[in-house]
Design an enzyme around this catalytic site. Structure first.
Site, PDB file in Angstrom:
ATOM      1  N   ASP A  13       0.856  -1.171   0.000  1.00 35.60           N
ATOM      2  CA  ASP A  13       0.000   0.000   0.000  1.00 35.60           C
ATOM      3  C   ASP A  13       0.901   1.231   0.000  1.00 35.60           C
ATOM      4  O   ASP A  13       2.089   1.158   0.326  1.00 35.60           O
ATOM      5  CB  ASP A  13      -0.898  -0.029   1.242  1.00 35.60           C
ATOM      6  CG  ASP A  13      -1.898   1.106   1.246  1.00 35.60           C
ATOM      7  OD1 ASP A  13      -2.463   1.413   0.176  1.00 35.60           O
ATOM      8  OD2 ASP A  13      -2.107   1.719   2.315  1.00 35.60           O
ATOM      9  N   ASP A  15      -0.219   5.050   0.984  1.00 37.10           N
ATOM     10  CA  ASP A  15      -0.457   5.953   2.110  1.00 37.10           C
ATOM     11  C   ASP A  15      -0.466   5.181   3.425  1.00 37.10           C
ATOM     12  O   ASP A  15      -1.177   4.185   3.567  1.00 37.10           O
ATOM     13  CB  ASP A  15      -1.785   6.696   1.928  1.00 37.10           C
ATOM     14  CG  ASP A  15      -1.760   7.623   0.732  1.00 37.10           C
ATOM     15  OD1 ASP A  15      -0.786   8.376   0.597  1.00 37.10           O
ATOM     16  OD2 ASP A  15      -2.699   7.576  -0.086  1.00 37.10           O
TER      17      ASP A  15
END
Length: 259
Positions: A13, A15
């Site tokens: 991922d 953020d």
């Protein structure tokens, strides 16, 4: 982790894992460099559909993280791939920005508000009441409802912002029609990224900062799941979920030696 096979492919991922509020997470630059130097295939994933791959690559570079556009996989790209698979050469009325419209154009879709096959809802900095009203009426008229991701809020320096999931709920309340969400935690997005790197679930790891999206999505796709504590989920919250990550670490800095 010791009982699993060696990790040869990596998904991460963005953020909360590599960057936080536009700033790099300590150790993220070295982790990305180690991945690049190792030659192991990887993809950086994001549910944000606003930006194109090139846009995100430039934004990451500004934070000191050098990720080529081809190594980024967004919910917009996953949505375009899904629609191309379901109805090649179709049409869509889109609420979203360049990341989504570019992906759909590249997939051969026509963007129109004249009897489209789909209404596609993505992220945008400014949701238009006029556009939402048009979407509602098109769905009432028979257009199928797709949304890039179910995230209800997004971060900003001033606090939470309503995001795709919240606006989708508004449209559902008005029409009685639930959207099909393509982004995380739909494992389809994870499998799409896995296919891009030609990886195998048994030897691929997914790094995320959220139990309710990244970890459950990776688990359902059969991957190693690694939770970092630099984003949304805190350590004391892990036991509240009926599933567990394969590994919990403070940050990606703790993963450098695993690459």
């Amino acid at each position: 982790m010791a009982e699993r096979k060696q990790i040869d492919y990596w998904l991460s991922d963005m953020d909360g894992v590599l960057v936080h509020e536009g700033r790099p997470v300590p150790g993220a630059d070295e982790f990305i460099k180690r991945l690049s130097d190792s030659g192991k295939p990887f993809r950086v994933l994001t549910n944000n559909s606003i930006y194109t791959q090139r846009d995100l690559s430039v934004r990451l570079a500004a934070a000191g993280l050098h990720v080529p556009p081809s190594s980024i996989w967004t919910s917009a790209l996953a949505t375009a791939e899904f629609l191309d698979d379901q109805r090649p050469g179709g049409s869509a009325y889109v609420i979203g920005e360049a990341g989504l419209t570019t992906a759909l154009h590249d997939a051969g879709y026509v963007l129109t508000d004249l009897d489209p096959d789909y209404v596609v809802l993505g992220e945008t900095r400014t949701y238009s009441f006029t556009q939402i009203t048009r979407a509602i009426r098109l769905i009432e008229g028979g257009s199928r409802f797709i949304a890039t991701n179910p995230d209800p809020v997004g971060p900003s320096t001033e606090g939470s912002l309503p995001a795709c999931g919240a606006v989708a709920a508004l449209i559902t309340k008005a029409t009685g029609v639930e959207p099909y969400f393509v982004g995380k935690p739909n494992p389809r997005m994870m499998r799409g990224a896995l296919n891009k790197i030609e990886g195998h679930s048994e030897t691929t790891a997914m790094i995320g900062d959220r139990m309710d999206t990244d970890i459950v999505c990776g688990m359902e796709a059969g991957l190693h799941t690694i939770l970092v504590l630099t984003g949304v989920t805190r350590r004391h919250q892990i036991d509240r979920f009926p599933f567990r990550p394969s590994l919990v670490v403070d940050s990606v800095a703790d993963l450098i030696d695993l690459v």
